[in-house]
Write a protein that holds these residues in place. Structure first.
Motif, short mmCIF file in Angstrom:
data_model
loop_
_atom_site.label_atom_id
_atom_site.label_comp_id
_atom_site.label_asym_id
_atom_site.label_seq_id
_atom_site.Cartn_x
_atom_site.Cartn_y
_atom_site.Cartn_z
N ILE A 6 0.82 -1.22 0.00
CA ILE A 6 0.00 0.00 0.00
C ILE A 6 0.85 1.27 0.00
CG2 ILE A 6 -1.49 1.42 1.48
CD1 ILE A 6 -3.12 -0.56 0.02
N LYS A 7 0.57 2.14 -0.97
CA LYS A 7 1.18 3.47 -0.99
C LYS A 7 0.15 4.54 -0.59
CE LYS A 7 4.57 2.35 -4.54
NZ LYS A 7 4.89 2.47 -5.97
N ARG A 8 -1.11 4.32 -1.00
CA ARG A 8 -2.15 5.29 -0.64
C ARG A 8 -3.49 4.58 -0.55
NH1 ARG A 8 -3.31 9.08 -5.20
NH2 ARG A 8 -4.91 7.53 -5.65
N ILE A 9 -4.28 4.99 0.44
CA ILE A 9 -5.63 4.44 0.57
C ILE A 9 -6.58 5.55 1.00
CG2 ILE A 9 -4.95 3.52 2.85
CD1 ILE A 9 -7.07 1.32 2.37
N ARG A 10 -7.70 5.66 0.28
CA ARG A 10 -8.66 6.75 0.53
C ARG A 10 -10.08 6.18 0.61
NH1 ARG A 10 -7.21 10.76 -4.48
NH2 ARG A 10 -7.84 8.87 -5.60
N PHE A 11 -10.96 6.96 1.24
CA PHE A 11 -12.37 6.58 1.36
C PHE A 11 -13.23 7.76 0.92
CE2 PHE A 11 -16.43 6.44 3.46
CZ PHE A 11 -16.79 5.10 3.47
N PHE A 12 -14.18 7.51 0.01
CA PHE A 12 -15.09 8.55 -0.47
C PHE A 12 -16.54 8.14 -0.22
CE2 PHE A 12 -11.30 9.18 -3.07
CZ PHE A 12 -11.19 10.56 -3.15
N MET A 13 -17.38 9.11 0.14
CA MET A 13 -18.80 8.85 0.32
C MET A 13 -19.60 9.93 -0.41
SD MET A 13 -20.92 8.38 3.91
CE MET A 13 -20.36 6.74 4.31
N THR A 14 -20.72 9.53 -1.01
CA THR A 14 -21.54 10.50 -1.74
C THR A 14 -22.49 11.23 -0.79
OG1 THR A 14 -23.31 8.90 -2.24
CG2 THR A 14 -21.51 9.09 -3.85
N PHE A 15 -22.69 12.51 -1.08
CA PHE A 15 -23.69 13.31 -0.37
C PHE A 15 -24.35 14.25 -1.36
CE2 PHE A 15 -20.43 12.41 2.82
CZ PHE A 15 -21.20 11.86 3.82
N GLY A 16 -25.67 14.41 -1.22
CA GLY A 16 -26.39 15.38 -2.03
C GLY A 16 -26.20 16.79 -1.46
N GLN A 17 -26.42 17.78 -2.32
CA GLN A 17 -26.21 19.17 -1.89
C GLN A 17 -27.18 19.56 -0.76
OE1 GLN A 17 -23.43 20.82 -2.89
NE2 GLN A 17 -24.07 22.07 -1.16
N SER A 18 -28.40 19.06 -0.81
CA SER A 18 -29.39 19.39 0.22
C SER A 18 -28.92 18.91 1.59
CB SER A 18 -30.74 18.78 -0.12
OG SER A 18 -31.63 18.91 0.96
N TYR A 19 -28.40 17.68 1.64
CA TYR A 19 -27.90 17.12 2.91
C TYR A 19 -26.78 18.00 3.46
CZ TYR A 19 -25.66 13.80 6.14
OH TYR A 19 -25.11 13.22 7.26
N LEU A 20 -25.84 18.38 2.59
CA LEU A 20 -24.68 19.16 3.04
C LEU A 20 -25.09 20.57 3.50
CD1 LEU A 20 -22.05 18.15 0.34
CD2 LEU A 20 -22.20 17.34 2.69
N THR A 21 -26.06 21.16 2.81
CA THR A 21 -26.53 22.49 3.20
C THR A 21 -27.19 22.44 4.58
OG1 THR A 21 -26.88 23.04 0.88
CG2 THR A 21 -27.98 24.44 2.50
N HIS A 22 -28.07 21.45 4.78
CA HIS A 22 -28.71 21.29 6.08
C HIS A 22 -27.67 21.06 7.17
CE1 HIS A 22 -32.56 20.81 3.97
NE2 HIS A 22 -33.14 20.97 5.15
N LEU A 23 -26.71 20.20 6.88
CA LEU A 23 -25.69 19.86 7.88
C LEU A 23 -24.88 21.11 8.25
CD1 LEU A 23 -24.41 17.56 9.52
CD2 LEU A 23 -22.80 17.22 7.65
N LYS A 24 -24.54 21.91 7.24
CA LYS A 24 -23.74 23.12 7.50
C LYS A 24 -24.53 24.07 8.40
CE LYS A 24 -19.93 24.96 7.18
NZ LYS A 24 -18.81 24.18 7.74
#
Length: 400
Positions: A244-262
């Protein structure tokens, strides 16, 4: 036939219970235990005429080691499946140690007072579990869990070394609410609002929350924005996968979810610091959890699919190899089968399979282990059999 004690009665527990009852050749008896016994009794009443598995229920406070020990000694299970809260992992591990019984969970321990996701607390139990002659399987949900098995399978069959891993978690489901979380709101919001991080050249690289964004076209879901998060399996995979040289994790979020969360963050509602309110101490995030829709209630109204998998890049016989292995799961099909949406389903099915691996001796050795440390093949076969069939590609679109 074996006997399993299932601790927890939320959405994921419901899937584990249904799946154990479908697999009564292995799970001859189960006991469902939770702080609220009526939740356990509801599962028992729903399933008692539909399965050969014998179901009993019990009340237990998973924060109370004495209560846990008393229940384990009384019921005498062959394995304890922990689908309670991550804060309770160590208490349940302590009880399993005292009673010398195998243990499995779906998410790593985190302290209640700080959003810190790492394995050090549970890995500290390795020697004690080994001496007691019992097995502990950590993080046997989907991510962590199946993602680790996917990487182990890729390593075993297609690579001499894996240099890059990207784990992609896409939920293309729509529940119709302006804002809701697909699993425990407290855990979900802590995870999403924490700083991101990934591993490169053996070191953690930290990012601001949601700082790194990519778009990806997911099979059967379509194009989605995804964001780099910290996730616990990065820590164990970096140790257990060769090269292993690099390992990443990505998750999808809709804009509405992110706006509410912010907005919620900006007004302090996601804080885990206690405040005084009308003479009582409350934790804002716990109050927010109480007013949000219960994730277990989202099942009947969620439409769409999830797509979760791992893209591996590395070498075999000196040649470059790219490999993508993933599962697509339909929210409505899950609800028809077990009464839950796909996020709970994709976590609960692997927990049942992991417990089956231990009970049938395929993943049985004294100590504390992450899933990628075992032979992935019987688990991969079981995913196809028990509702999470996987697909693979040797020409995937890579994440830059």
């Amino acid at each position: 036939m074996s006997r399993a004690l299932i601790i927890g009665a939320g959405g994921v527990a419901g899937v584990v219970i249904h799946k154990c009852c479908q697999n009564s050749e292995v799970f001859g008896e189960i006991c469902i235990a939770s702080r609220t016994k009526s939740k356990c009794d509801r599962f028992k009443d729903e399933l008692k005429d539909k399965t050969a598995t014998k179901i009993t229920t019990a009340q237990v406070d998973a924060d109370n080691v004495e209560q846990l020990v008393a229940l384990i000694k009384d019921y005498k299970p062959d394995i304890v499946i922990n689908v309670a809260l991550p804060y309770q992992d160590l208490h349940i591990m302590d009880a399993c140690l005292e009673c010398k019984v195998d243990y499995l969970d779906t998410a790593n321990y985190e302290p209640e007072d700080t959003a810190k996701f790492e394995y050090k607390w549970q890995w500290a139990y390795r020697e004690r579990f080994e001496k007691a002659g019992i097995t502990a399987i950590l993080g046997c949900g989907f991510d962590p869990g199946v993602t680790g098995v996917f990487c182990a399978y890729a390593q075993k069959h297609y690579f001499d070394e894996i240099n890059y891993i990207d784990i992609l978690d896409c939920n293309g489901g729509d529940h119709g609410y302006p804002f809701a979380t697909n699993f425990n709101p407290e855990i979900n919001i802590r995870e999403v609002s924490a700083k991101g991080s990934y591993i490169e050249d053996g070191k953690w690289v930290e990012t601001e929350p949601m700082e790194i964004k990519r778009e990806y076209d997911f099979d059967e879901v379509g194009k989605k924005d995804m964001y780099l998060l910290h996730h616990e399996e990065l820590e164990s995979l970096a140790l257990n996968i060769k090269g292993i040289k690099r390992i990443r994790f990505f998750m999808t979020f809709g804009q509405s979810y992110l706006t509410h969360l912010k907005c919620l963050e900006n007004v302090g509602m996601t804080s885990i610091e206690p405040i005084m309110f009308e003479g009582k101490e409350i934790v804002p995030l716990q109050f927010l959890k109480a007013v949000l829709p219960d994730p277990a209630s989202l099942g009947p109204r969620t439409k769409g699919k999830t797509n979760i998998g791992c893209i591996c890049q590395g070498k075999k016989d000196g040649k470059d190899v790219n490999y993508y292995v993933y599962n697509v799961c339909d929210h409505q099909e899950c609800y028809k089968e077990v009464g839950s949406q796909a996020v709970s389903y994709t976590t609960g099915v692997p927990a049942m399979i992991g417990a089956m691996m231990v009970l049938t001796g395929r993943w049985k050795k004294p100590g504390v282990y992450n899933v990628e440390e075992f032979d992935p093949d019987p688990f991969m076969d079981a995913l196809n059999k028990w509702g999470l069939p996987w697909k693979e590609s040797f020409d995937p679109t890579l994440v830059d």
